[in-house]
Design a protein around this motif. Sequence first.
Motif, PDB file in Angstrom:
ATOM      1  N   ASN A 128      21.955  19.211  34.738  1.00 53.25           N
ATOM      2  CA  ASN A 128      23.193  18.489  34.443  1.00 53.25           C
ATOM      3  C   ASN A 128      24.387  19.417  34.678  1.00 53.25           C
ATOM      4  O   ASN A 128      25.409  19.306  34.029  1.00 53.25           O
ATOM      5  N   HIS A 129      24.186  20.358  35.625  1.00 51.41           N
ATOM      6  CA  HIS A 129      25.248  21.285  36.018  1.00 51.41           C
ATOM      7  C   HIS A 129      25.652  22.173  34.816  1.00 51.41           C
ATOM      8  O   HIS A 129      26.820  22.507  34.649  1.00 51.41           O
ATOM      9  N   GLY A 130      24.675  22.485  33.997  1.00 49.42           N
ATOM     10  CA  GLY A 130      24.995  23.300  32.817  1.00 49.42           C
ATOM     11  C   GLY A 130      25.909  22.586  31.837  1.00 49.42           C
ATOM     12  O   GLY A 130      26.635  23.214  31.072  1.00 49.42           O
ATOM     13  N   LEU A 149      22.230  30.601  46.829  1.00 48.06           N
ATOM     14  CA  LEU A 149      23.641  30.973  47.005  1.00 48.06           C
ATOM     15  C   LEU A 149      24.504  29.718  47.004  1.00 48.06           C
ATOM     16  O   LEU A 149      24.193  28.736  47.685  1.00 48.06           O
ATOM     17  N   SER A 150      25.610  29.764  46.253  1.00 48.21           N
ATOM     18  CA  SER A 150      26.494  28.595  46.174  1.00 48.21           C
ATOM     19  C   SER A 150      27.302  28.436  47.451  1.00 48.21           C
ATOM     20  O   SER A 150      27.735  29.423  48.051  1.00 48.21           O
ATOM     21  N   ALA A 151      27.540  27.188  47.834  1.00 55.89           N
ATOM     22  CA  ALA A 151      28.471  26.916  48.943  1.00 55.89           C
ATOM     23  C   ALA A 151      29.845  27.477  48.602  1.00 55.89           C
ATOM     24  O   ALA A 151      30.640  27.764  49.483  1.00 55.89           O
ATOM     25  N   PRO A 206      22.721  28.426  41.734  1.00 55.12           N
ATOM     26  CA  PRO A 206      23.976  28.623  42.468  1.00 55.12           C
ATOM     27  C   PRO A 206      25.167  28.568  41.524  1.00 55.12           C
ATOM     28  O   PRO A 206      25.258  27.678  40.681  1.00 55.12           O
ATOM     29  N   SER A 207      26.044  29.538  41.646  1.00 57.64           N
ATOM     30  CA  SER A 207      27.309  29.456  40.904  1.00 57.64           C
ATOM     31  C   SER A 207      28.391  30.107  41.752  1.00 57.64           C
ATOM     32  O   SER A 207      28.124  31.022  42.530  1.00 57.64           O
ATOM     33  N   SER A 208      29.584  29.599  41.571  1.00 56.97           N
ATOM     34  CA  SER A 208      30.686  29.982  42.445  1.00 56.97           C
ATOM     35  C   SER A 208      31.253  31.361  42.089  1.00 56.97           C
ATOM     36  O   SER A 208      31.126  31.811  40.950  1.00 56.97           O
ATOM     37  N   TRP A 209      31.820  32.037  43.059  1.00 58.14           N
ATOM     38  CA  TRP A 209      32.746  33.182  42.893  1.00 58.14           C
ATOM     39  C   TRP A 209      32.297  34.259  41.903  1.00 58.14           C
ATOM     40  O   TRP A 209      32.950  34.506  40.893  1.00 58.14           O
ATOM     41  N   ALA A 226      36.410  31.298  29.788  1.00 59.95           N
ATOM     42  CA  ALA A 226      36.483  29.837  29.598  1.00 59.95           C
ATOM     43  C   ALA A 226      35.950  29.116  30.832  1.00 59.95           C
ATOM     44  O   ALA A 226      35.206  28.133  30.726  1.00 59.95           O
ATOM     45  N   TRP A 227      36.297  29.596  32.026  1.00 65.01           N
ATOM     46  CA  TRP A 227      35.773  28.993  33.268  1.00 65.01           C
ATOM     47  C   TRP A 227      34.249  29.071  33.304  1.00 65.01           C
ATOM     48  O   TRP A 227      33.563  28.100  33.613  1.00 65.01           O
ATOM     49  N   LEU A 228      33.741  30.251  32.954  1.00 65.33           N
ATOM     50  CA  LEU A 228      32.301  30.509  33.055  1.00 65.33           C
ATOM     51  C   LEU A 228      31.515  29.699  32.017  1.00 65.33           C
ATOM     52  O   LEU A 228      30.484  29.112  32.306  1.00 65.33           O
ATOM     53  N   GLU A 229      32.040  29.682  30.817  1.00 62.34           N
ATOM     54  CA  GLU A 229      31.237  29.217  29.697  1.00 62.34           C
ATOM     55  C   GLU A 229      31.425  27.737  29.395  1.00 62.34           C
ATOM     56  O   GLU A 229      30.542  27.093  28.835  1.00 62.34           O
ATOM     57  N   MET A 241      20.850  20.548  47.947  1.00 59.98           N
ATOM     58  CA  MET A 241      22.041  19.691  47.940  1.00 59.98           C
ATOM     59  C   MET A 241      22.353  19.305  46.487  1.00 59.98           C
ATOM     60  O   MET A 241      21.529  18.670  45.827  1.00 59.98           O
ATOM     61  N   THR A 242      23.522  19.716  46.026  1.00 58.99           N
ATOM     62  CA  THR A 242      23.924  19.365  44.656  1.00 58.99           C
ATOM     63  C   THR A 242      24.534  17.974  44.671  1.00 58.99           C
ATOM     64  O   THR A 242      25.496  17.721  45.407  1.00 58.99           O
ATOM     65  N   VAL A 243      23.975  17.082  43.859  1.00 57.28           N
ATOM     66  CA  VAL A 243      24.384  15.666  43.944  1.00 57.28           C
ATOM     67  C   VAL A 243      25.041  15.158  42.655  1.00 57.28           C
ATOM     68  O   VAL A 243      25.393  13.977  42.583  1.00 57.28           O
TER      69      VAL A 243
END
Length: 389
Positions: free
Chosen positions: A259-261, A109-111, A81-84, A27-30, A159-161
């Motif tokens: 649009n950040h997916g 690489l994600s921050a 970039p995607s987290s974790w 659910a987090w991923l998708e 830079m993600t805005v």
Amino acid sequence: MPPMTPPLCAQDYAKQARERLDPAIWAWLESGGADGITARDNRTAFEAIRLRSRVLRPMTGAHTRLQLGGATLSHPILIAPSSWHALVHPDGERATALAAAATSTPLVLSAQSGTAIEDLAALAPAPTLGFQLYALVRREDTLALATRALRAGARALVMTVDAPVNGVRNAEQRSGFALPPHIHSVHLQGLSPVAARQAPPGGSPLFDSGLLDAAPTWADIAWLREQLPGTPLWLKGILDPDDARQALDLGVDGIIVSNHGGRCLDTLPATLEALPGVARAIEGRIPILLDGGIRRGTDILKALALGAQAVLIGRPALHALAVGGAPSLAHLIQVLRGELEVAMTLTGCRTLAGIGPDVIWNACRTTCGDGVSACTGIRTPGIPGPGTG
Ligand SMILES: Cc1cc2nc3c(=O)[nH]c(=O)nc-3n(C[C@H](O)[C@H](O)[C@H](O)COP(=O)(O)O)c2cc1C
């Protein structure tokens, strides 16, 4: 349980990832924002376009090379970039970086990664790294993080805005997703967190919390640009042509239409729908990338036809990692590249530069110009007349 058939395409990886992952992690991923309309539309925009086949064109010397940010890339696919990543595979971002290096794929690489950029840059052979930043509460912290990433080998800053606040992610909330205690955003540890204030009685939980005091503005981008002259600086999360022009005026080196997916503001347009307007505003002066919904080589071809120089994959990379770590991600990238090559061959395009709006069957063939900035350049099947307006 019968053995799983080897995945053949991105959607096979998605299906198998879903079967393997804990439902809350899935659910987090998708999940998209709110009702998932933008996340869905990112796909349907690609599906609505029909391609124009061209036959008997010579393909000798065909290739997928391109110049981007001063580097020669062997294909136009990057990892978004995607987290974790350790949420989907125990090797986390190390697996991603190995797959990136094995397939000559730039990795942003994600921050919020769980692995430090220094550890990835030390992998042999090191992948072409970009580093994604969010503006932090204190400008000095943003600059310190950017400098750290550049010292560690990042060739570009992204830079993600488009995400000063999290989107309303109801599907993720319903799943009860929580970050396990052993996974951290290693780059952000020790940096000043946003100290949210308790809103006064009757006050707004967001607007009176102080959270937005740290939200970046154009002035922060201008400041960062000044601090890091000569460093490739990209903005990710641009959909509006006026924003694209403003970014260009500030001297950024490239734009990622994203649009950040579909994970932030729901009912934003699909990225493919926004792309032609941004491309018209930029007029080829800096490169444009696109992410959101790329699942097939034909999607890459369509994005390039409408003005992108290259694309990024977000969820598909995580799906492949979940299925089989680095080898699966490397396989997926080869599959997408192979599909792109087939699509180029069957539309008669020898090079990426040769992919233009004429590969699209239902393209608007009138010159809309900037006056009709909402025209996507794509004629919606069933609707007569130029463009979708
Ligand atoms: C699980 C997940 C985590 C993400 N984390 C970040 C992030 O840390 N920084 C960022 O700029 N974008 C992040 N994104 C957005 C991606 O960079 C990208 O814009 C999006 O996934 C592209 O759409 P796609 O998943 O359909 O390919 C994330 C996306 C997903 C699915």
